[in-house]
Design an enzyme around this catalytic site. Structure first.
Site, short mmCIF file in Angstrom:
data_model
loop_
_atom_site.label_atom_id
_atom_site.label_comp_id
_atom_site.label_asym_id
_atom_site.label_seq_id
_atom_site.Cartn_x
_atom_site.Cartn_y
_atom_site.Cartn_z
N HIS A 92 36.22 46.46 55.50
CA HIS A 92 36.99 45.36 54.92
C HIS A 92 36.15 44.08 54.93
O HIS A 92 36.12 43.34 53.93
CB HIS A 92 38.30 45.19 55.72
CG HIS A 92 39.28 44.29 55.09
ND1 HIS A 92 39.63 43.09 55.65
CD2 HIS A 92 40.00 44.40 53.94
CE1 HIS A 92 40.54 42.50 54.89
NE2 HIS A 92 40.78 43.28 53.84
N ASP A 93 35.46 43.81 56.03
CA ASP A 93 34.57 42.65 56.09
C ASP A 93 33.48 42.75 55.02
O ASP A 93 33.17 41.77 54.34
CB ASP A 93 33.90 42.54 57.46
CG ASP A 93 34.81 42.01 58.54
OD1 ASP A 93 35.91 41.52 58.24
OD2 ASP A 93 34.41 42.10 59.73
#
Length: 150
Positions: A92-93
């Site tokens: 996600h990052d």
């Protein structure tokens, strides 16, 4: 003598142009970078698996200049109640950082948050009964947090 000087300058000019051209090519991201980024940030398990494999071999992707940095689940626990969410948070990052760098974050945020949720739910498939229910509830909470604050 005049001819030698001209040849010397020409050789220097050629070396300069070659150096500049080489530096430009080396720093330019491949044209398919958006497609690669997209293929690694979908909601499917195959997209997740492609990203995990690429993350394990980042050097092979260095020409793309991806940002692989992560703080995992930010200020939330990376492995809440023992559920291993850290890799899902790292993907996600990766998605957030690289879509922001590309200037296309807003158009993709909803899908990126959904991909996180699907990744977290896949973690929960490894459990059963009340533990699975707790895992899914925790995944839902993480998803709601990134939807609202991510």
């Amino acid at each position: 003598m005049h001819q030698r000087l001209t040849l010397g300058l020409s050789a220097s000019a050629i070396a300069l142009v070659t150096t500049v051209a080489t530096a430009t090519v080396a720093t330019a991201a491949p044209a398919d970078k958006p497609q690669v980024l997209s293929s690694w940030t979908q909601t499917s398990a195959s997209s997740y698996n492609l990203w995990v494999a690429a993350r394990a071999n980042q050097g092979a992707w260095s020409a793309y200049a991806f940002d692989w940095s992560t703080d995992y689940c930010s200020t939330s626990p990376d492995n809440p109640l023992g559920f291993p969410f850290s890799t899902s948070c790292a993907r996600h990052d990766f998605a957030y950082r690289n879509y922001k760098a590309a200037g296309t974050f807003d158009a993709n945020k909803s899908r990126l948050d959904s991909a996180l949720y699907e990744d977290l739910k896949r973690v929960c498939l490894n459990y059963s009964g009340a533990t699975k229910t707790t895992c899914n509830s925790t995944a839902w909470t993480y998803y709601q947090a990134v939807k609202a604050f991510g």
